[in-house]
Design an enzyme around this catalytic site. Structure first.
Site, mmCIF file in Angstrom:
data_model
loop_
_atom_site.group_PDB
_atom_site.id
_atom_site.type_symbol
_atom_site.label_atom_id
_atom_site.label_comp_id
_atom_site.label_asym_id
_atom_site.label_seq_id
_atom_site.Cartn_x
_atom_site.Cartn_y
_atom_site.Cartn_z
ATOM 1 N N ASP A 137 0.849 -1.189 0.000
ATOM 2 C CA ASP A 137 0.000 0.000 0.000
ATOM 3 C C ASP A 137 0.895 1.254 0.000
ATOM 4 O OD1 ASP A 137 -2.406 1.426 0.252
ATOM 5 O OD2 ASP A 137 -2.388 1.329 2.456
ATOM 6 N N HIS A 156 -7.189 10.079 4.624
ATOM 7 C CA HIS A 156 -6.777 9.037 5.564
ATOM 8 C C HIS A 156 -7.050 9.469 7.010
ATOM 9 C CE1 HIS A 156 -3.792 7.654 2.312
ATOM 10 N NE2 HIS A 156 -4.653 6.680 2.470
ATOM 11 N N ALA A 203 -11.373 5.348 3.376
ATOM 12 C CA ALA A 203 -12.811 5.039 3.343
ATOM 13 C C ALA A 203 -13.392 4.661 4.709
ATOM 14 C CB ALA A 203 -13.056 3.897 2.359
ATOM 15 N N SER A 204 -12.587 4.694 5.751
ATOM 16 C CA SER A 204 -13.079 4.222 7.057
ATOM 17 C C SER A 204 -14.318 4.987 7.522
ATOM 18 C CB SER A 204 -11.977 4.350 8.121
ATOM 19 O OG SER A 204 -11.128 3.225 8.072
HETATM 20 P P1 13P Z 1 -8.520 4.924 6.352
HETATM 21 O O1 13P Z 1 -7.569 5.767 7.126
HETATM 22 O O2 13P Z 1 -9.778 5.663 6.052
HETATM 23 O O3 13P Z 1 -8.779 3.608 6.973
HETATM 24 O O4 13P Z 1 -7.838 4.646 4.911
HETATM 25 C C1 13P Z 1 -6.859 3.673 4.793
HETATM 26 C C2 13P Z 1 -6.187 3.684 3.468
HETATM 27 O O5 13P Z 1 -6.593 4.320 2.526
HETATM 28 C C3 13P Z 1 -4.974 2.862 3.325
HETATM 29 O O6 13P Z 1 -4.378 2.992 2.093
HETATM 30 O O1 G3H Z 2 -2.209 4.831 4.059
HETATM 31 C C1 G3H Z 2 -2.769 4.205 4.904
HETATM 32 C C2 G3H Z 2 -2.640 4.201 6.315
HETATM 33 O O2 G3H Z 2 -3.812 4.217 7.032
HETATM 34 C C3 G3H Z 2 -1.503 4.881 6.951
HETATM 35 O O3 G3H Z 2 -0.773 3.801 7.327
HETATM 36 O O4 G3H Z 2 0.462 4.530 9.356
HETATM 37 O O5 G3H Z 2 0.983 2.384 8.162
HETATM 38 O O6 G3H Z 2 1.577 4.569 7.106
HETATM 39 P P1 G3H Z 2 0.651 3.850 8.031
HETATM 40 ZN ZN ZN Z 3 -4.490 4.967 1.300
#
Ligand code: 13P
Ligand code: G3H
Ligand code: ZN
Length: 313
Positions: free
Chosen positions: A82, A178, A210-211
């Protein structure tokens, strides 16, 4: 079932108009909760690690756990990087058996994003590894045309980007952000823009940030010593609508974190004599599992594992 390529998950979800849950993990507790929930819901799933997850735990541990347990499960799942920020991260993920990667140059100029994404596709495509990229910036938006145009995806650019790079999936910035504080005012997603991007590209689309930031966890965290007053998430109705308009992968991290932390805070406050971490982590893990199941149902991926099994046999 062995790990499958992210390509097949994205393809099937796009064909059948549903979305696959992509859940972040940093440790055994989250990984186990995600895979058990997906298995019980017979849902295909992406399990994903960010670069900071790899920095925290080490890729040997995170990828190692996945490879060690993969045959315990019958659902198809992909291991995804990711927000990979550079080529080194992508190559590392490939070396450790990831079946899907994201190259995230969304904070760089369009031309640079296009160039690196094309390069990553040229490395990953022959290996059958899926590539996701992002256009626009993940920021909550307010009601103003100028600010929207500055941060959100441009649908015409999206078409050019997809045609020239050959990516498998695109994350369009449409107003989500995020973390646990997504919107200053009321939630606002640009659905028209999403619709346009889908019409022009036809590609699998990914919703980041999207949370739902569920109030029950926020309340417990605040009640038991935390301070996250004013936390806001994307309403479930909006996620549903986004899936109906062409989102095929939905990323969720914050909701799992909130469920875990809310449970820990509550138990630490209530069970003052406990010195066994397992008595905290097991209930916290169960709560994460509940959230994963709730999200899987929201994305309409419950019971969809068989589509992939049929295609890969
Ligand atoms: P959230 O912070 O909304 O859960 O998003 C997570 C995300 O997009 C990870 O790539
Ligand atoms: O990008 C998505 C996350 O919610 C942030 O994750 O704290 O592991 O970088 P991270
Ligand atoms: Zn993300």
């Amino acid at each position: 079932m062995p790990l499958v390529s992210g390509k097949i998950l994205l393809e099937i979800a796009n064909e059948h108009n549903f979305a696959i849950g992509a859940f972040n993990f940093n440790n055994m507790e989250f990984l186990k909760a995600i895979l058990e929930a997906a298995e019980e819901e017979e849902a295909p799933v992406f399990i994903q690690t960010t670069e900071s997850a790899l920095k925290y735990a080490g890729i040997e541990y995170l990828a190692g756990m996945v490879h060690a347990v993969k045959d315990k499960y019958s659902i198809p799942f992909a291991l995804h990087l990711d927000h990979g920020k550079n080529l080194e991260s992508i190559l590392l993920a490939i070396r450790y058996g990831y079946t899907s990667v994201m190259i995230d140059y969304s904070d760089k100029p369009f031309g640079e994003n296009l160039k690196i994404t094309k390069e990553v596709v040229s490395i990953c495509a022959p290996l059958g590894i899926a590539v996701e990229a992002e256009l626009g910036k993940l920021e909550g938006i307010e009601d103003g045309v100028i600010s929207r145009e500055k941060v959100l995806i441009n649908p015409e650019e999206a078409k050019e980007f997809v045609d020239k790079t050959g990516v498998d999936a695109l994350a369009p910035a449409i107003g989500t952000a995020h973390g646990a504080f997504k919107f200053k005012g009321k939630p606002m997603l640009d659905f028209e823009r999403l619709k346009k991007v889908k019409e022009l590209t036809g590609i699998a689309l990914v919703l980041h940030g999207a949370s739902g930031v569920y109030s029950e966890y926020v309340e417990d965290i605040n009640k038991y010593g935390g301070e996250i007053t004013g936390a806001t998430g994307v309403p479930e109705e909006d996620v549903k609508k986004a899936v109906d308009l062409g989102i095929n992968k939905v990323n969720t991290d914050t909701d799992l974190r909130l469920a875990f932390i809310a449970t820990l805070r509550k138990l630490l406050a209530e069970e003052k004599k406990n010195v066994d971490p397992r008595k905290l982590f097991k209930p916290a893990m169960d709560e994460v599992k509940k959230v994963v199941k709730r999200r899987i149902k929201l994305y309409k991926s419950q019971g969809k594992a068989h589509f992939i099994k049929v295609r890969t046999n």
